[in-house]
Design an enzyme around this catalytic site. Sequence first.
Site, PDB file in Angstrom:
ATOM      1  N   LYS A 181       0.878  -1.171   0.000  1.00 53.40           N
ATOM      2  CA  LYS A 181       0.000   0.000   0.000  1.00 53.40           C
ATOM      3  C   LYS A 181       0.912   1.216   0.000  1.00 53.40           C
ATOM      4  O   LYS A 181       1.412   1.640   1.034  1.00 53.40           O
ATOM      5  CB  LYS A 181      -0.888  -0.008   1.250  1.00 53.40           C
ATOM      6  CG  LYS A 181      -2.253   0.618   1.041  1.00 53.40           C
ATOM      7  CD  LYS A 181      -2.227   2.095   0.668  1.00 53.40           C
ATOM      8  CE  LYS A 181      -2.076   2.993   1.849  1.00 53.40           C
ATOM      9  NZ  LYS A 181      -1.827   4.411   1.485  1.00 53.40           N
ATOM     10  N   GLU A 257       9.207   1.161  11.146  1.00 56.01           N
ATOM     11  CA  GLU A 257      10.203   2.243  11.077  1.00 56.01           C
ATOM     12  C   GLU A 257       9.414   3.538  11.152  1.00 56.01           C
ATOM     13  O   GLU A 257       8.680   3.890  10.227  1.00 56.01           O
ATOM     14  CB  GLU A 257      11.026   2.125   9.793  1.00 56.01           C
ATOM     15  CG  GLU A 257      11.912   0.879   9.838  1.00 56.01           C
ATOM     16  CD  GLU A 257      12.646   0.548   8.541  1.00 56.01           C
ATOM     17  OE1 GLU A 257      12.612   1.365   7.611  1.00 56.01           O
ATOM     18  OE2 GLU A 257      13.242  -0.537   8.472  1.00 56.01           O
ATOM     19  N   CYS A 291      13.438  10.741   7.365  1.00 56.16           N
ATOM     20  CA  CYS A 291      13.201  10.383   8.771  1.00 56.16           C
ATOM     21  C   CYS A 291      14.486  10.477   9.578  1.00 56.16           C
ATOM     22  O   CYS A 291      14.457  10.704  10.771  1.00 56.16           O
ATOM     23  CB  CYS A 291      12.631   8.978   8.852  1.00 56.16           C
ATOM     24  SG  CYS A 291      13.738   7.752   8.175  1.00 56.16           S
ATOM     25  N   GLU A 393       8.345  16.163  15.825  1.00 52.76           N
ATOM     26  CA  GLU A 393       8.870  15.996  14.468  1.00 52.76           C
ATOM     27  C   GLU A 393       8.120  16.934  13.527  1.00 52.76           C
ATOM     28  O   GLU A 393       6.890  16.903  13.457  1.00 52.76           O
ATOM     29  CB  GLU A 393       8.673  14.544  14.010  1.00 52.76           C
ATOM     30  CG  GLU A 393       9.241  14.299  12.615  1.00 52.76           C
ATOM     31  CD  GLU A 393       8.928  12.893  12.086  1.00 52.76           C
ATOM     32  OE1 GLU A 393       7.752  12.502  12.082  1.00 52.76           O
ATOM     33  OE2 GLU A 393       9.878  12.214  11.664  1.00 52.76           O
TER      34      GLU A 393
HETATM   35  P1  NAD Z   1       1.974   8.306   7.489  1.00 48.21           P
HETATM   36  O1  NAD Z   1       2.112   7.523   8.747  1.00 48.21           O
HETATM   37  O2  NAD Z   1       0.999   9.403   7.454  1.00 48.21           O
HETATM   38  O3  NAD Z   1       1.577   7.347   6.273  1.00 48.21           O
HETATM   39  C1  NAD Z   1       2.355   6.232   5.928  1.00 48.21           C
HETATM   40  C2  NAD Z   1       1.461   5.207   5.237  1.00 48.21           C
HETATM   41  O4  NAD Z   1       0.505   4.707   6.167  1.00 48.21           O
HETATM   42  C3  NAD Z   1       0.665   5.761   4.062  1.00 48.21           C
HETATM   43  O5  NAD Z   1       0.657   4.800   3.039  1.00 48.21           O
HETATM   44  C4  NAD Z   1      -0.719   5.943   4.650  1.00 48.21           C
HETATM   45  O6  NAD Z   1      -1.754   5.904   3.698  1.00 48.21           O
HETATM   46  C5  NAD Z   1      -0.802   4.763   5.591  1.00 48.21           C
HETATM   47  N1  NAD Z   1      -1.748   4.890   6.689  1.00 48.21           N
HETATM   48  C6  NAD Z   1      -2.123   6.007   7.339  1.00 48.21           C
HETATM   49  N2  NAD Z   1      -2.992   5.708   8.329  1.00 48.21           N
HETATM   50  C7  NAD Z   1      -3.171   4.365   8.298  1.00 48.21           C
HETATM   51  C8  NAD Z   1      -3.946   3.451   9.065  1.00 48.21           C
HETATM   52  N3  NAD Z   1      -4.707   3.851  10.074  1.00 48.21           N
HETATM   53  N4  NAD Z   1      -3.887   2.142   8.748  1.00 48.21           N
HETATM   54  C9  NAD Z   1      -3.111   1.699   7.739  1.00 48.21           C
HETATM   55  N5  NAD Z   1      -2.358   2.518   6.969  1.00 48.21           N
HETATM   56  C10 NAD Z   1      -2.372   3.844   7.252  1.00 48.21           C
HETATM   57  O7  NAD Z   1       3.445   8.800   7.149  1.00 48.21           O
HETATM   58  P2  NAD Z   1       3.890   9.761   5.950  1.00 48.21           P
HETATM   59  O8  NAD Z   1       3.361  11.125   6.246  1.00 48.21           O
HETATM   60  O9  NAD Z   1       3.567   9.113   4.676  1.00 48.21           O
HETATM   61  O10 NAD Z   1       5.497   9.774   6.100  1.00 48.21           O
HETATM   62  C11 NAD Z   1       6.190  10.624   6.960  1.00 48.21           C
HETATM   63  C12 NAD Z   1       6.476   9.949   8.298  1.00 48.21           C
HETATM   64  O11 NAD Z   1       7.161   8.728   8.074  1.00 48.21           O
HETATM   65  C13 NAD Z   1       7.375  10.741   9.206  1.00 48.21           C
HETATM   66  O12 NAD Z   1       6.905  10.626  10.526  1.00 48.21           O
HETATM   67  C14 NAD Z   1       8.727  10.055   9.084  1.00 48.21           C
HETATM   68  O13 NAD Z   1       9.591  10.209  10.182  1.00 48.21           O
HETATM   69  C15 NAD Z   1       8.305   8.637   8.938  1.00 48.21           C
HETATM   70  N6  NAD Z   1       9.348   7.852   8.281  1.00 48.21           N
HETATM   71  C16 NAD Z   1      10.096   6.990   9.035  1.00 48.21           C
HETATM   72  C17 NAD Z   1      11.129   6.259   8.446  1.00 48.21           C
HETATM   73  C18 NAD Z   1      12.028   5.331   9.230  1.00 48.21           C
HETATM   74  O14 NAD Z   1      12.816   4.621   8.613  1.00 48.21           O
HETATM   75  N7  NAD Z   1      11.941   5.299  10.552  1.00 48.21           N
HETATM   76  C19 NAD Z   1      11.377   6.409   7.080  1.00 48.21           C
HETATM   77  C20 NAD Z   1      10.589   7.306   6.348  1.00 48.21           C
HETATM   78  C21 NAD Z   1       9.575   8.016   6.963  1.00 48.21           C
HETATM   79  O1  6OD Z   2      18.314   3.696   3.920  1.00 48.30           O
HETATM   80  C1  6OD Z   2      17.378   3.012   4.322  1.00 48.30           C
HETATM   81  O2  6OD Z   2      17.358   1.779   4.236  1.00 48.30           O
HETATM   82  C2  6OD Z   2      16.232   3.663   4.967  1.00 48.30           C
HETATM   83  N1  6OD Z   2      15.289   2.844   5.447  1.00 48.30           N
HETATM   84  C3  6OD Z   2      16.178   5.001   5.016  1.00 48.30           C
HETATM   85  C4  6OD Z   2      15.139   5.723   5.637  1.00 48.30           C
HETATM   86  C5  6OD Z   2      15.008   7.036   5.393  1.00 48.30           C
HETATM   87  C6  6OD Z   2      13.928   7.764   5.964  1.00 48.30           C
HETATM   88  O3  6OD Z   2      13.354   8.707   5.430  1.00 48.30           O
END
Ligand code: NAD
Ligand code: 6OD
Length: 489
Positions: A181, A257, A291, A393
């Site tokens: 998804k 993550e 992130c 964040e």
């Molecule tokens: P988000 O949590 O809003 O959405 C991520 C995904 O989850 C989307 O596909 C969304 O449609 C889906 N989603 C939302 N609510 C849901 C639910 N209730 N059930 C199932 N699916 C659901 O995140 P975003 O805004 O797309 O991305 C930014 C966030 O992601 C930031 O907080 C960032 O720190 C985090 N992030 C973390 C990492 C990591 O490796 N730790 C990497 C990239 C991004």
């Molecule tokens: O490099 C990766 O494998 C990884 N998961 C990076 C995450 C970046 C977050 O925005």
Amino acid sequence: MTMTTQTLNFINGDFLPARSGKIFENRSPVDGRLLAMVAEAGEPEVDAAVRAARAALAGPWGRMAIAERVDLLYAVANEINRRFEDFLSAEVADTGKPASLARHLDIPRGAANFKIFADVVKNVPTEFFEMSTPDGKGAINYAVRVPKGVVAVVCPWNLPLLLMTWKVGPALACGNAVVVKPSEETPSTATLLGEVMNAVGVPKGVYNVVHGFGPGSAGEFLTRHPGIDAVTFTGETRTGMAIMKAAAEGVKAVSFELGGKNAGIVFADCDFDAAVDGIGRAVFANCGQVCLGTERVYVERPIFDKFVAALKLKAEAMKPGRPEDPATGIGPLISREHQNKVLSYYRKAAEEGATVVTGGGVPNMEAGVAGGSWIQPTLWTGLPETSVIVREEIFGPCAHLRAFDSEDEAVGLANDTPYGLATTIWTGNLSRAHRIAPKIEVGICWVNSWFLRDLRTPFGGSKQSGIGREGGVHSLEFYTELRNVCIKL
Ligand code: NAD
Ligand code: 6OD
């Protein structure tokens, strides 16, 4: 008349619209133009995708020898590289990020994520134990790895292909079938990957894509579906909490993550120019939407003023512009909605009395792109650690800077957060680096670097930044189950 293309779901090897006929818009963050309409999967599509995945496990995919599976994944990597420009255009259109960035980061990593995990499963040993028994004849134990089953892969929008394949690569290498998804903001590269799967002969149903939103849409339908065995998710911590509740029904395994509020620590003995450059990338790369990015910068007092001035120059040198323009230093945020969120933090910082070193608003853009979700790179000083700017964040190109006087103080400040994803430390004293790096409560601590990734290493978050570790053999812990066979001799 212009025809708007439709981005379709990919289920059991076919590109399909939604039976309900529901569609939603995919708009460019650069100028707000309509890129495509996207077919929103309802419960019937999600169910069909999960059933297709399960059927694939019972079919040739489930019986395939590891060597053959590995060859197929190499073929996927090669085909992504062959269609590099298609993936690049799709990713850049959805995200608005500079093409130069996607060219050296997103797309190559999209291909590498298949290659590296194919290599891992090809080479990983299993464990074996001999044991003694009272009759003196003994017994032997060996472990076999079996795929987890059908894995739901729920992805964010900031590095769409990179982060999706970071999950799909190991899941398929381990013999699972997946239902992906993608984020509603960035549906294109996951869909394009369906073409790649078909082209290289990955069996139908092994890789499926359902489009839509979270609650009350494809995300929720997928994560609470009884036919999935595990959920791997990258996104906000709050969303992770909702998914964990859905996964509790049926006791599905989760790998998360999540968000971060990462600290950068700069000591006075650092290579100053390298530190400014490194922290500059950590704060501003991908318009701050990484992130692992740094939103809290702690600088040792003797170089604090000089460092703030140098980072300000860096921020102001970044030209916002169209992705394909080589002079572009920073793209837009992903959407108007996210722009509003980031701007609300910019306003809060001013209300809380921050010194705005640079930025704080929206840049003036030429008429053709004025409808995009642009934002100024922004630096602040002077806020207390209790400020929401320092605690929450933001996920934009911004950071708060504060001076520190001792190693212990720097470690304490870095750890004073509910998150625990990443830290970047800048120092010329490697003994100091060895001393403090393990004390920082994060999944990854970079020293004199940032976002330097060896894909064999464990990756994940501590505290509210995640559950589990992926990367190299660590991915096998989530994407396979170990079964022990004990044979009495
Ligand atoms: P988000 O949590 O809003 O959405 C991520 C995904 O989850 C989307 O596909 C969304 O449609 C889906 N989603 C939302 N609510 C849901 C639910 N209730 N059930 C199932 N699916 C659901 O995140 P975003 O805004 O797309 O991305 C930014 C966030 O992601 C930031 O907080 C960032 O720190 C985090 N992030 C973390 C990492 C990591 O490796 N730790 C990497 C990239 C991004
Ligand atoms: O490099 C990766 O494998 C990884 N998961 C990076 C995450 C970046 C977050 O925005």
